[in-house]
Write a protein that holds these residues in place. Structure first.
Motif, PDB file in Angstrom:
ATOM      1  N   SER A   1      10.672  33.284  25.848  1.00  0.00           N
ATOM      2  CA  SER A   1      10.558  34.463  26.446  1.00  0.00           C
ATOM      3  C   SER A   1      10.190  35.249  25.095  1.00  0.00           C
ATOM      4  O   SER A   1      10.761  35.390  24.126  1.00  0.00           O
ATOM      5  CB  SER A   1      11.757  34.918  26.946  1.00  0.00           C
ATOM      6  N   ASP A   2       9.183  36.326  25.486  1.00  0.00           N
ATOM      7  CA  ASP A   2       8.843  37.308  24.431  1.00  0.00           C
ATOM      8  C   ASP A   2       8.947  38.812  25.110  1.00  0.00           C
ATOM      9  O   ASP A   2       8.167  39.708  24.696  1.00  0.00           O
ATOM     10  CB  ASP A   2       7.624  36.902  23.667  1.00  0.00           C
TER      11      ASP A   2
ATOM     12  N   THR B   1       9.232  32.889  19.009  1.00  0.00           N
ATOM     13  CA  THR B   1       8.853  32.253  20.200  1.00  0.00           C
ATOM     14  C   THR B   1       8.533  30.714  19.822  1.00  0.00           C
ATOM     15  O   THR B   1       8.270  30.394  18.867  1.00  0.00           O
ATOM     16  CB  THR B   1       7.618  33.030  20.797  1.00  0.00           C
TER      17      THR B   1
END
Length: 223
Positions: free
Chosen positions: A94-95, A113
């Motif tokens: 997830s970013d 990430t």
């Protein structure tokens, strides 16, 4: 000036995907030979806490979304005596802004990430062990924006609280244009499970299509 480290950085890897943990361990053994020592692996919050208590690592590589409460829960439950000796580096697929900000507020020293290369990961681990804050370039902007007040994190959290952690992962990938088959491969789940999660996401957010979902996520800077 900080003295050069003469011993390997001692690391615990926390991620609920066994294949990913194995891949990271192998990469660190190859690229970080002599500089990184992997002490243990863990797949959920309880296992992570047990590993930290048993090994007292310098750095914990921590996935954001874990069974048992997530990466922030691991940091929250860490005994006070270890908070000054163990640093956390989030390593996540997830970013999204709210994941980055929430994890840093939870106590992590950095967030990168899973697109990071082996040498970059070794460098990030070493820097966090030495007390630096480390972020993938795009993610640093989220942290600055949040503390400058240009991202309303509370509003984002209220919407996302309706979704489970797995639903959030599916939501972000679908909103970015991934096909169901690609999401299934990325998250190590079946296509049928992706469809079930997607239906639940749309229902909970009161949306009618993936196009609306993309617009919803984009408006909240989750992409």
């Amino acid at each position: 000036m900080t003295e050069p480290r003469t011993t390997p950085v001692r690391v615990v890897i926390v991620d609920d995907h066994a294949m990913f943990r194995s891949g990271v361990r192998g990469e660190l053994a190859t690229v970080g030979a002599g500089h990184i020592e992997v002490l243990a692996e863990a797949a959920d919050v309880d296992e992570a806490l047990a590993a930290v208590l048993a090994h007292h690592p310098d750095v914990v590589l921590l996935d954001v979304h874990l069974p048992g409460g997530g990466g922030v829960e691991v940091m929250r439950r860490l005994p006070p005596a270890l908070r000054g000796t163990t640093s956390f580096l989030a390593l996540s697929v997830s970013d999204a802004a709210e994941d980055v900000i929430g994890t840093i507020r939870g106590g992590a020293r950095g967030y990168v990430t899973k697109t990071i290369t082996g040498p970059e990961l070794v460098s990030a681990i070493q820097r966090v062990a030495d007390g630096d804050a480390v972020f993938s370039p795009r993610l640093a902007g989220f942290v600055l924006d949040a503390f400058a007040g240009s991202i309303d994190v509370s509003a984002v959290d209220e919407d996302l609280d309706r979704l489970t952690e797995r639903e959030r992962e599916v939501m972000r990938l679908i909103a970015r244009g991934y096909a169901y088959k690609e999401v299934a491969k990325e998250l190590f789940i079946s296509i049928k499970t992706v469809e079930t999660h997607m239906s639940s996401v749309l229902r909970k957010l009161q949306l009618s299509s993936r196009h609306e979902l993309t617009r919803w996520a984009s408006d909240r800077r989750l992409l």
